[in-house]
Design a protein around this motif. Structure first.
Motif, PDB file in Angstrom:
ATOM      1  N   UNK A  86       0.930  -1.467   0.148  1.00  0.00           N
ATOM      2  CA  UNK A  86       0.031  -0.454   0.075  1.00  0.00           C
ATOM      3  C   UNK A  86       0.928   1.501  -0.289  1.00  0.00           C
ATOM      4  N   UNK A  87       0.253   1.780  -0.727  1.00  0.00           N
ATOM      5  CA  UNK A  87       1.311   4.143  -0.952  1.00  0.00           C
ATOM      6  C   UNK A  87       0.667   4.701  -0.250  1.00  0.00           C
ATOM      7  N   UNK A  88       0.263   6.077   0.207  1.00  0.00           N
ATOM      8  CA  UNK A  88      -0.106   6.880   0.569  1.00  0.00           C
ATOM      9  C   UNK A  88      -1.307   7.289  -0.406  1.00  0.00           C
ATOM     10  N   UNK A  89      -1.041   7.647  -1.831  1.00  0.00           N
ATOM     11  CA  UNK A  89      -1.770   7.214  -3.147  1.00  0.00           C
ATOM     12  C   UNK A  89      -2.425   6.228  -3.849  1.00  0.00           C
ATOM     13  N   UNK A  90      -3.143   6.483  -4.128  1.00  0.00           N
ATOM     14  CA  UNK A  90      -3.690   5.067  -5.249  1.00  0.00           C
ATOM     15  C   UNK A  90      -2.453   5.526  -6.379  1.00  0.00           C
ATOM     16  N   UNK A  91      -2.376   3.939  -6.862  1.00  0.00           N
ATOM     17  CA  UNK A  91      -1.428   4.516  -8.728  1.00  0.00           C
ATOM     18  C   UNK A  91      -1.212   3.271  -8.950  1.00  0.00           C
ATOM     19  N   UNK A  92      -1.212   3.625 -10.648  1.00  0.00           N
ATOM     20  CA  UNK A  92      -1.559   2.858 -11.484  1.00  0.00           C
ATOM     21  C   UNK A  92      -0.502   1.395 -12.048  1.00  0.00           C
ATOM     22  N   UNK A  93       0.482   1.903 -11.247  1.00  0.00           N
ATOM     23  CA  UNK A  93       1.819   1.398 -11.838  1.00  0.00           C
ATOM     24  C   UNK A  93       2.633   1.081 -13.047  1.00  0.00           C
ATOM     25  N   UNK A  94       3.040   0.547 -13.398  1.00  0.00           N
ATOM     26  CA  UNK A  94       3.346   0.584 -14.632  1.00  0.00           C
ATOM     27  C   UNK A  94       2.826  -0.342 -15.737  1.00  0.00           C
ATOM     28  N   UNK A  95       3.352   0.297 -17.118  1.00  0.00           N
ATOM     29  CA  UNK A  95       2.177  -0.125 -18.199  1.00  0.00           C
ATOM     30  C   UNK A  95       2.431  -1.607 -18.211  1.00  0.00           C
ATOM     31  N   UNK A  96       1.302  -1.917 -19.160  1.00  0.00           N
ATOM     32  CA  UNK A  96       0.754  -3.349 -19.241  1.00  0.00           C
ATOM     33  C   UNK A  96       1.801  -3.409 -20.327  1.00  0.00           C
ATOM     34  N   UNK A  97       1.964  -4.921 -20.751  1.00  0.00           N
ATOM     35  CA  UNK A  97       2.137  -6.282 -20.427  1.00  0.00           C
ATOM     36  C   UNK A  97       2.754  -6.132 -18.818  1.00  0.00           C
ATOM     37  N   UNK A 140      -2.792 -10.988  10.017  1.00  0.00           N
ATOM     38  CA  UNK A 140      -2.889 -10.235   9.452  1.00  0.00           C
ATOM     39  C   UNK A 140      -1.644  -9.233   9.043  1.00  0.00           C
ATOM     40  N   UNK A 141      -1.141  -8.705   7.950  1.00  0.00           N
ATOM     41  CA  UNK A 141       0.239  -7.615   8.210  1.00  0.00           C
ATOM     42  C   UNK A 141      -0.274  -7.094   6.627  1.00  0.00           C
ATOM     43  N   UNK A 142       0.326  -5.690   6.914  1.00  0.00           N
ATOM     44  CA  UNK A 142       0.707  -4.649   5.628  1.00  0.00           C
ATOM     45  C   UNK A 142       1.509  -4.668   5.171  1.00  0.00           C
ATOM     46  N   UNK A 143       2.217  -4.601   3.723  1.00  0.00           N
ATOM     47  CA  UNK A 143       3.328  -4.715   3.585  1.00  0.00           C
ATOM     48  C   UNK A 143       3.402  -2.888   2.579  1.00  0.00           C
ATOM     49  N   UNK A 144       4.375  -1.812   3.410  1.00  0.00           N
ATOM     50  CA  UNK A 144       3.941  -1.007   2.977  1.00  0.00           C
ATOM     51  C   UNK A 144       4.913  -0.301   1.967  1.00  0.00           C
ATOM     52  N   UNK A 145       4.639   1.000   1.078  1.00  0.00           N
ATOM     53  CA  UNK A 145       5.365   1.333  -0.170  1.00  0.00           C
ATOM     54  C   UNK A 145       5.296   2.274  -0.421  1.00  0.00           C
ATOM     55  N   UNK A 159       3.992   6.635   6.695  1.00  0.00           N
ATOM     56  CA  UNK A 159       2.752   7.357   6.847  1.00  0.00           C
ATOM     57  C   UNK A 159       1.452   6.697   6.570  1.00  0.00           C
ATOM     58  N   UNK A 160       1.362   5.832   6.047  1.00  0.00           N
ATOM     59  CA  UNK A 160       0.850   4.452   5.748  1.00  0.00           C
ATOM     60  C   UNK A 160       0.577   3.825   6.509  1.00  0.00           C
ATOM     61  N   UNK A 161       1.652   3.927   7.549  1.00  0.00           N
ATOM     62  CA  UNK A 161       1.568   2.981   9.200  1.00  0.00           C
ATOM     63  C   UNK A 161       0.677   3.476   9.791  1.00  0.00           C
ATOM     64  N   UNK A 162       1.188   4.678  10.179  1.00  0.00           N
ATOM     65  CA  UNK A 162      -0.211   5.616  10.776  1.00  0.00           C
ATOM     66  C   UNK A 162      -1.326   5.752  10.756  1.00  0.00           C
ATOM     67  N   UNK A 163      -1.787   5.586   8.686  1.00  0.00           N
ATOM     68  CA  UNK A 163      -2.948   5.506   8.570  1.00  0.00           C
ATOM     69  C   UNK A 163      -3.432   4.114   8.523  1.00  0.00           C
ATOM     70  N   UNK A 164      -2.719   3.117   8.732  1.00  0.00           N
ATOM     71  CA  UNK A 164      -3.505   1.921   8.464  1.00  0.00           C
ATOM     72  C   UNK A 164      -2.624   0.654   9.415  1.00  0.00           C
ATOM     73  N   UNK A 165      -2.032   1.437  10.601  1.00  0.00           N
ATOM     74  CA  UNK A 165      -1.496   0.048  11.816  1.00  0.00           C
ATOM     75  C   UNK A 165      -1.861   0.029  12.616  1.00  0.00           C
ATOM     76  N   UNK A 166      -3.036   0.966  12.948  1.00  0.00           N
ATOM     77  CA  UNK A 166      -4.286   0.296  13.778  1.00  0.00           C
ATOM     78  C   UNK A 166      -5.024  -1.023  13.928  1.00  0.00           C
ATOM     79  N   UNK A 167      -4.971  -1.386  12.450  1.00  0.00           N
ATOM     80  CA  UNK A 167      -5.822  -2.839  11.553  1.00  0.00           C
ATOM     81  C   UNK A 167      -5.133  -3.430  11.413  1.00  0.00           C
TER      82      UNK A 167
END
Length: 357
Positions: A86-97, A140-145, A159-167
């Motif tokens: 998970x990253x702070x903002x949504x992102x589409x990633x690299x072009x396909x394929x 259940x854990x979360x991979x921070x990106x 930032x991601x950890x602060x937002x999601x860490x309680x869950x």
């Protein structure tokens, strides 16, 4: 593996790999996959970084990037699961394929680039999944990106950890993906120490102590491994995941072997296990290890454990072995431990480390 699963895998392998991945997740969420529930025994039950697990076979990050199938995966036979990154903002990633099967090599190459719906959407799903009382039967854990266009990638992790860490039950700092430019530069000792300090500082504000793990690359020199081990000890993190995907293409046969991205699957097993053993040799009891890379059988999992891993994770092998692979590996591991006279998983940890040094 059942005949139904064999036929399903045969169909999926005829489809574009990324589309097949999406269909597999959809089928899982729709209840079309058999879910055996937690696989456990007195030998398989283990505690890692304070987390109680029914067995030591975990799901690595990347399969459920957006935390959409937590409930189903928790009943799929894994001892723990990791979602994201998970990253702070949504992102589409690299072009396909950007996802390629290397069938002859039992491997996969990906260059996704942290495509995800962002911490808001992922955090909401993690919160909805968390029991109102007590703890999850399967952690259940979360991979921070970090976002590709971020001006401060180190701060993104906190930032991601602060937002999601309680869950969540644990968090992984992922500085080892080869698909975000210069991300691996954060594995340098000074940058890494500062990044981890920020993440651990963010943990202080959470409502419970969330174990923090560091995921490293396999493409490291021995001196770099020693530096990372020293940072791991000094920082006070709770575990190291060895390893992420590799940039090496040595010995590959498949047509897609030249594609850019990180290689996972069977060819990674030896390289990642050597890094694991080296880390185990340096860290000993100071920082426990999670072994990842090329696990596709109970013997592979057992080998990682005896090389120094307390628990293991898999993902790419499910492309070829199906979702039932996890319970099959857990049951097979139980038999291997019993045959060699080990009463618990922890009794076997590191007992053949020297063979990999």
């Amino acid at each position: 593996m059942s005949l139904t699963e064999q036929l399903g895998l045969k169909v999926l392998r005829k489809i574009n790999p990324e589309k097949a991945h999406h269909l597999a997740l959809t089928a899982l969420r729709a209840g079309l996959a058999p879910l055996p529930g937690p696989i456990t025994s007195s030998r398989l039950k283990t505690t890692f970084a304070g987390l109680e697990m029914p067995n030591p076979i975990g799901l690595a990050a990347g399969f459920d990037k957006n935390a959409e199938a937590i409930a189903q995966l928790s009943r799929a036979g894994f001892g723990f699961i990791e979602v994201g990154a998970a990253t702070p903002h949504p992102q589409s990633g690299n072009p396909k394929p950007r996802l390629f099967r290397l069938t002859e090599d039992r491997a996969v190459i990906n260059r996704f680039g942290f495509n995800n719906e962002g911490m808001e959407a992922i955090g909401a799903r993690l919160k909805a999944n968390k029991p109102s009382t007590g703890t999850r039967a399967v952690p259940v854990g979360l991979n921070l990106g970090a976002n590709k266009d971020s001006n401060d990638r180190a701060a993104d992790f906190a930032r991601v950890f602060s937002h999601c860490g309680n869950h969540i039950d644990f968090a992984t700092v992922n500085v080892s993906s080869p698909n975000t430019e210069k991300l691996r530069d954060l594995q340098g000792p000074e940058a890494l120490e500062a990044l981890l300090l920020g993440v651990l500082d963010a943990r202080k504000a959470l409502d419970h102590k969330v174990p923090v793990f560091l995921k490293i690359a396999p493409d490291l020199e021995q001196s770099e491994i020693a530096e990372i081990a020293e940072v791991a000890k000094i920082s006070g993190i709770d575990g190291v995941i060895a390893t992420n995907t590799t940039l090496s293409r040595t010995g590959l046969k498949s047509a897609s072997k030249g594609e850019m991205g990180g290689l996972s699957g069977a060819p990674l097993f030896e390289k990642s296990t050597k890094v694991l053993a080296q880390l185990s040799h340096i860290l000993r009891e100071d920082v426990p290890l999670i072994g990842v890379g090329g696990i596709s059988s109970a013997l592979d999992a057992y080998t990682k454990i005896r090389a120094g891993a307390s628990v293991v994770q898999l993902y790419s092998a499910m492309v070829y072995g199906g979702l039932s692979l996890a319970p099959r590996i857990a049951q097979g591991l139980d038999n291997l431990l019993k045959a060699d006279g080990f009463d618990t998983v922890s009794d076997a940890v590191g007992t053949r480390r020297d063979a990999w040094l």
